[in-house]
Motif scaffolding. Structure first.
Motif, mmCIF file in Angstrom:
data_model
loop_
_atom_site.group_PDB
_atom_site.id
_atom_site.type_symbol
_atom_site.label_atom_id
_atom_site.label_comp_id
_atom_site.label_asym_id
_atom_site.label_seq_id
_atom_site.Cartn_x
_atom_site.Cartn_y
_atom_site.Cartn_z
ATOM 1 N N PRO A 173 0.806 -1.178 0.056
ATOM 2 C CA PRO A 173 0.029 0.032 -0.095
ATOM 3 C C PRO A 173 0.909 1.263 -0.004
ATOM 4 N N THR A 174 0.233 2.249 -0.705
ATOM 5 C CA THR A 174 1.208 3.407 -1.046
ATOM 6 C C THR A 174 0.492 4.630 -0.479
ATOM 7 N N LEU A 175 0.984 5.649 0.353
ATOM 8 C CA LEU A 175 0.479 6.984 0.650
ATOM 9 C C LEU A 175 1.341 7.770 -0.030
ATOM 10 N N VAL A 176 0.688 8.749 -1.002
ATOM 11 C CA VAL A 176 1.300 9.788 -1.521
ATOM 12 C C VAL A 176 1.044 10.928 -1.210
ATOM 13 N N GLY A 177 2.114 11.699 -0.442
ATOM 14 C CA GLY A 177 1.743 13.119 0.162
ATOM 15 C C GLY A 177 1.964 14.125 -0.741
ATOM 16 N N THR A 178 1.030 15.063 -0.998
ATOM 17 C CA THR A 178 1.236 16.492 -1.721
ATOM 18 C C THR A 178 0.858 17.548 -0.863
ATOM 19 N N THR A 179 1.131 18.819 -1.340
ATOM 20 C CA THR A 179 1.071 19.882 -0.680
ATOM 21 C C THR A 179 -0.146 20.766 -0.903
ATOM 22 N N SER A 180 -0.843 20.432 -2.104
ATOM 23 C CA SER A 180 -1.723 21.191 -2.587
ATOM 24 C C SER A 180 -3.148 20.314 -3.317
ATOM 25 N N ILE A 181 -4.357 20.918 -3.343
ATOM 26 C CA ILE A 181 -5.232 19.921 -4.239
ATOM 27 C C ILE A 181 -4.864 19.867 -5.547
ATOM 28 N N GLU A 182 -4.181 20.945 -6.107
ATOM 29 C CA GLU A 182 -3.929 20.931 -7.586
ATOM 30 C C GLU A 182 -2.774 19.827 -7.888
ATOM 31 N N LYS A 183 -1.840 19.960 -7.157
ATOM 32 C CA LYS A 183 -0.906 18.807 -7.163
ATOM 33 C C LYS A 183 -1.358 17.363 -7.001
ATOM 34 N N SER A 184 -2.357 17.056 -5.955
ATOM 35 C CA SER A 184 -2.882 15.948 -5.884
ATOM 36 C C SER A 184 -3.826 15.383 -6.860
ATOM 37 N N GLU A 185 -4.404 16.554 -7.610
ATOM 38 C CA GLU A 185 -5.223 16.063 -8.775
ATOM 39 C C GLU A 185 -4.395 15.845 -10.086
ATOM 40 N N MET A 186 -3.257 16.385 -10.068
ATOM 41 C CA MET A 186 -2.280 16.195 -11.085
ATOM 42 C C MET A 186 -1.883 14.948 -11.133
ATOM 43 N N ILE A 187 -0.960 14.270 -9.985
ATOM 44 C CA ILE A 187 -0.735 13.244 -9.889
ATOM 45 C C ILE A 187 -1.922 12.212 -10.041
ATOM 46 N N SER A 188 -3.100 12.476 -9.468
ATOM 47 C CA SER A 188 -4.032 11.465 -10.040
ATOM 48 C C SER A 188 -4.255 11.015 -11.436
ATOM 49 N N GLN A 189 -4.217 12.308 -12.051
ATOM 50 C CA GLN A 189 -4.275 12.030 -13.413
ATOM 51 C C GLN A 189 -3.217 11.251 -14.170
ATOM 52 N N LEU A 190 -2.002 11.444 -13.664
ATOM 53 C CA LEU A 190 -0.831 10.773 -14.094
ATOM 54 C C LEU A 190 -1.148 9.059 -13.830
ATOM 55 N N LEU A 191 -1.666 8.858 -12.760
ATOM 56 C CA LEU A 191 -1.941 7.354 -12.231
ATOM 57 C C LEU A 191 -2.886 7.179 -12.868
ATOM 58 N N THR A 192 -4.098 7.793 -13.451
ATOM 59 C CA THR A 192 -5.146 7.106 -14.179
ATOM 60 C C THR A 192 -4.372 6.969 -15.483
ATOM 61 N N ASP A 193 -3.518 7.790 -16.127
ATOM 62 C CA ASP A 193 -2.940 7.584 -17.199
ATOM 63 C C ASP A 193 -2.241 6.283 -17.342
ATOM 64 N N ALA A 194 -1.691 6.078 -16.128
ATOM 65 C CA ALA A 194 -0.864 4.865 -15.928
ATOM 66 C C ALA A 194 -1.500 3.618 -15.728
ATOM 67 N N GLY A 195 -3.072 3.743 -15.587
ATOM 68 C CA GLY A 195 -3.900 2.448 -15.247
ATOM 69 C C GLY A 195 -3.719 1.994 -13.744
ATOM 70 N N ILE A 196 -3.399 3.030 -12.845
ATOM 71 C CA ILE A 196 -3.200 2.561 -11.264
ATOM 72 C C ILE A 196 -4.546 3.038 -10.967
ATOM 73 N N THR A 197 -5.077 2.110 -10.282
ATOM 74 C CA THR A 197 -6.341 2.197 -9.342
ATOM 75 C C THR A 197 -5.997 2.988 -8.210
ATOM 76 N N HIS A 198 -6.481 4.239 -7.783
ATOM 77 C CA HIS A 198 -6.187 4.925 -6.476
ATOM 78 C C HIS A 198 -7.250 5.541 -6.070
ATOM 79 N N ASN A 199 -7.113 6.156 -4.762
ATOM 80 C CA ASN A 199 -8.032 7.255 -3.972
ATOM 81 C C ASN A 199 -7.509 8.509 -3.895
ATOM 82 N N VAL A 200 -8.089 9.643 -3.979
ATOM 83 C CA VAL A 200 -7.686 11.112 -3.722
ATOM 84 C C VAL A 200 -8.296 11.460 -2.450
ATOM 85 N N LEU A 201 -7.398 11.932 -1.433
ATOM 86 C CA LEU A 201 -8.129 12.545 -0.028
ATOM 87 C C LEU A 201 -7.292 14.065 -0.052
ATOM 88 N N ASN A 202 -8.218 14.971 -0.186
ATOM 89 C CA ASN A 202 -8.117 16.337 -0.211
ATOM 90 C C ASN A 202 -9.232 17.122 0.069
#
Length: 906
Positions: free
Chosen positions: A441-470
């Motif tokens: 299990p991986t917890l990815v730490g970010t400093t803003s909503i904008e960055k958390s959503e940008m990483i979310s898009q990158l993971l979606t593009d890479a086909g990795i299922t994930h949750n976003v908590l902001n």
């Protein structure tokens, strides 16, 4: 070669080691008492509490009772919750009782630790406050731990926003009360705006245990709690000025990212002045540098800050045409919080949201000064050592690191530094893929909503299922955190991962059981629990085999504490885990605080694209940069506190006076003394000492006595008498005034007169204090300019604030004396009507304070003011007009719209 300090530490241990070692004899005593306490029945546990209470009442030292109290509390917790406290938890409790901060890692059971010192210190009957960071935790902990305190024969209460007054009073009357820092601070202010002792909630400040103490006493310390009422609507001005800011060019302003400051250049001021005149915001014959332009200049500066320093989806979000601030430390939405001094309104104008009117301050206090009211203070957190100097200097609190129950098995890797953001995020995705492939299990730490959503898009593009908590998923927080430790889970979180969350390997078993029971209401709960616990045990082992929770941070925060909080999500209670920070030279910390040398080093190494530098030296360099920022922030908070201390001393005097007035049955002596001082001042003014009779202004004195004392006295005739001096005149005036008031007391009736005196005194004190707060705010905003004249702004502020306070007290005496002199005896019905009116005015003021919601950026404002009763309307006195709409007729009777008359923008 080892230094002397290193050798000494090896031989004698660190100061922290010695403190830990010193608790061992106490822990041995507690453990030795365990068989004796275990032998007691449930009634015997409560009887033990009664015995300890009686011994404290008889004068026995509370410290001497610690082993017995802790042993009794441990047994009560074991019976009530099935939890037997470890020795390290007892140790944490001992340090809390001693008035320290216990630094305990995540998952070490701090909630249970607090029950030990709370129980011991509540035995005196004075009440203990346990402070949490949000209402959910206050209610959860109170409900959970009330079973322990109940088993000990003690009462538990919880305080929360918008709580009925009678319920709140009962909560504060309990032995142990759970509450948030905000609610405690607001209740203190509200209590000191009440008119009767029976209306007050808090019963003193005996002992407080602050959970997440670093968040409350440091992160939120710069933010005063303010109770406020509505002010004039200036929405037209905000909108007009907001339209100007996009027309500015880069040469018109300067931004200082280190201090988060922004200012206009000379060129910008000239450009702005031209625009303001063109748009008819500034009159043609008026300059920005004129005193009349102060309001416009203030709002222009706030509009510039709103546009250039506050970013959407980082500092705030827009929800239903409302600006909702985001806590930079936890990433949570702060509903109800508003920026002060017109800054929130400037952001509302920028985003086209509904502009709420500004507020005027009725009462305020900082968390620093509120928590210093307690006779004893302590706290607990997972991260306090980096701020130990601040805790010691501001609050007199020591910090002690409590050993973990099991050794920490988490592996903390050195930071990986990339040249560009793109390279960093590419590496982050690859690292997540690798961990995900083995089920870690991986917890990815970010400093803003904008960055958390940008990483979310990158993971979606890479086909990795994930949750976003902001802040956007605030309502789903418990569910997302509950799933974050499951096999193969990937969770992207803003800094909210650092507060009140406990990520368990394999997922949160209690949450899974509740969901399964809800999904199968016909099933047997015991069977469902057994099945899920068996499944969870297998899942937990699989996660451990995969390496435990992997915390992958995508940026370093300005504070080492926030980084440590994120790391601390992994490796709880000896679990395996891993943490790593992926950085780039484009990150704010690296860019603002000197990455030039590092960039030269990277260039000199001939690094290729997508390569990272990983070395302990890089970590040390970054930690030094963070320590510098922490030091600077500490200096800012310390300077703010020095200014606030000036107001705090005055606040304590005023609040004590109010309390004395409420406690007194008869205030006639106080009122008489005030009247005597007013008369002395009048005589000194019109008959100055060491002057001749022909220099006296008896005509002026006659008029002043008529106005202030409501008496027509023959002072000129008295002055013409042979041998009369200022003392004679003073005595005669005082004699007549006392006789007049004695007659009024008879006519009114003694009880009614005492009631009128009390209400009038409280009303006048509150009104004068509100005016004084506003004056001090204005003084503080301009006193900084005195530095240009080589004068210390703090000393200037102290001297002027003291003079203003003395003037306020003089004015208070005059107002009370004048109002009481003008009160006329009337019929019984009219007397009651007068008293009702005074009580109604107080109730209207208190209604404004019934709900306080904190506000950010150096100001916290209670924003739910009730409409005050507007009795005594006077068209010649704008203070009685309330809050007229800008498009209605002006209350002065001119016939013009309010915005073109008294509401015209200056």
């Amino acid at each position: 070669m080892l230094g002397l300090g290193t050798v000494a530490r090896k031989v004698f241990g660190t100061a922290n080691d010695r403190k830990v070692k010193a608790t061992r004899p106490l822990i041995d005593k507690i453990n030795a008492l365990e068989p004796e306490i275990e032998a007691l029945d449930d009634a015997g546990i409560i009887a033990k509490t009664d015995d300890l209470r009686a011994r404290i009442k008889a004068g026995e030292n509370i410290d001497a009772l610690l082993p017995e109290a802790f042993a009794n509390c441990r047994e009560a917790a074991r019976r009530a919750l099935g939890l037997r406290a470890f020795d390290v938890q007892l140790m944490g409790g001992i340090f809390l009782h001693q008035g320290n901060i216990s630094e305990m890692k995540t998952g070490e059971g701090k909630t249970l630790v607090a029950t030990f010192p709370a129980y011991l210190n509540a035995l005196s009957g004075e009440g203990v406050h346990i402070v949490t960071v949000n209402d959910y935790l206050a209610k959860r902990d109170a409900e959970w731990m009330s079973a322990v305190f109940g088993a000990l024969g003690m009462t538990t209460g919880v305080v929360y926003p918008n709580q009925p007054e009678d319920e709140k009073q009962r909560a504060y009357a309990c032995d142990v009360t759970y509450a948030t820092n905000n609610e405690l601070g607001f209740d203190y202010l509200r209590d000191n705006m009440k008119s009767e002792l029976t209306q007050m909630s808090q019963r003193g400040h005996h002992y407080a245990i602050v959970d997440e103490v670093d968040s409350i006493l440091i992160d939120e310390a710069r933010t005063p709690l303010i109770i406020s009422g509505p002010a004039q609507d200036r929405s037209d001005l905000y909108i007009a000025i907001d339209k100007l800011i996009p027309e500015l060019k880069e040469e018109h302003y300067k931004i200082d990212e280190k201090t988060r400051g922004v200012s206009f250049t000379d060129e910008g001021n000239e450009f702005l002045e031209t625009l303001l005149v063109e748009r008819e915001v500034l009159p043609e014959d008026q300059s920005l540098y004129d005193p009349e332009s102060t309001t416009i200049v203030h709002h222009v500066n706030q509009a510039l800050r709103a546009h250039k320093l506050f970013q959407k989806d980082k500092d705030y979000i827009v929800r239903d045409k409302e600006i909702v601030l985001i806590d930079e430390f936890t990433g949570r939405m702060m509903s109800g919080r508003r920026l002060s001094d017109g800054l929130h309104q400037a952001i509302e104008a920028k985003e086209g949201a509904d502009i709420q009117p500004e507020n005027v301050t009725l009462a305020q206090v900082t968390f620093q000064n509120y928590f210093r009211l307690y006779d004893k203070l302590s706290g607990m957190t997972g991260t306090a050592m980096t701020e130990a100097d601040e805790f010691a200097e501001i609050y007199g609190l020591g910090v002690v690191a409590v050993p973990t129950n099991r050794p920490i098995a988490r592996i903390d890797k050195d930071d990986a530094v990339f040249r560009t953001t793109a390279e960093k995020y590419k590496a982050v995705v690859e690292e997540i893929k690798e961990a995900n492939a083995k089920g870690q299990p991986t917890l990815v730490g970010t400093t803003s909503i904008e960055k958390s959503e940008m990483i979310s898009q990158l993971l979606t593009d890479a086909g990795i299922t994930h949750n976003v908590l902001n802040a956007r998923q605030h309502e789903k927080e418990a569910q997302i955190v509950g799933d974050a430790g499951k096999l193969g889970a990937v969770t992207i979180a803003t800094n909210m991962a650092g507060r009140g969350t406990d990520i368990k390997l394999g997922g949160n078993v209690d949450m899974q059981i509740m969901q399964a029971i809800a999904a199968d209401p016909e099933g047997d709960p015991a069977e469902i629990r057994a099945r899920i616990e068996a499944e969870h045990a297998a899942d937990e082992q699989a996660v451990k085999d995969a390496g435990g929770l992997f915390v992958l941070a995508t940026e370093r925060h300005e504070s080492r504490r926030i980084d440590n909080q994120l790391r601390g999500r992994s490796g709880r209670q000896g679990d395996p885990g891993q943490s790593s920070f992926f950085l780039s030279l484009d990150d704010d910390l690296m860019r603002i605080f000197g990455s030039e040398r590092l960039e030269k080093v990277l260039s000199g190494l001939g690094m290729k694209e997508d390569e990272a530098i990983i070395h302990p030296w890089v970590n040390k360099s970054l930690e030094r940069a963070q320590a510098k920022v922490e030091g600077r922030n500490f200096d800012i908070r310390k300077q703010l506190l020095k200014f606030d201390d000036v107001m705090n001393e005055q606040r304590k005097v005023i609040f004590k006076q109010r309390l004395d007035i409420m406690r007194a049955d008869d205030l006639s002596d106080i009122v008489k003394d005030m009247r005597g001082e007013v008369i002395d001042d009048l005589v000194d003014q019109y008959m100055p000492p060491k002057t001749y009779a022909d220099q006296w202004d008896m005509e002026g004195m006659h008029a002043a006595i008529l106005e202030q004392l409501n008496m027509d006295l023959p002072v000129q005739a008295w002055a013409d008498e042979e041998g009369v001096d200022d003392e004679d005149i003073s005595e005669r005036i005082e004699k007549h005034a006392n006789e007049m008031m004695a007659k009024k007391a008879v006519a009114f009736g003694a009880n009614n007169m005492r009631m009128i005196e009390k209400q009038l005194l409280l009303q006048t004190i509150d009104a004068k204090w509100r005016e004084h707060l506003l004056t001090l705010e204005h003084l503080r905003s301009v006193v900084g300019f005195r530095g240009y004249a080589q004068r210390d702004p703090l000393n200037e502020y102290k001297n002027e604030a003291f003079s203003l306070f003395e003037s306020m007290l003089d004015s208070l005496r005059q107002d009370v004396t004048q109002k009481l002199s003008q009160v006329q005896p009337v019929s019984e019905a009219d007397q009651q009507a007068l008293l009702q009116k005074m009580m109604k005015e107080r109730a209207a003021l208190e209604a404004q304070t019934s709900a306080g919601t904190p506000q950010e950026d150096g100001r916290d404002t209670a924003t739910r003011p009730a409409e005050a009763a507007r009795e005594g309307f006077d068209e010649n006195d704008p203070a009685t007009w309330g809050n007229p709409s800008r498009n209605t007729a002006c209350p002065c009777g001119s016939g013009e719209k309010f915005k073109h008359c008294h509401g015209r923008i200056a």
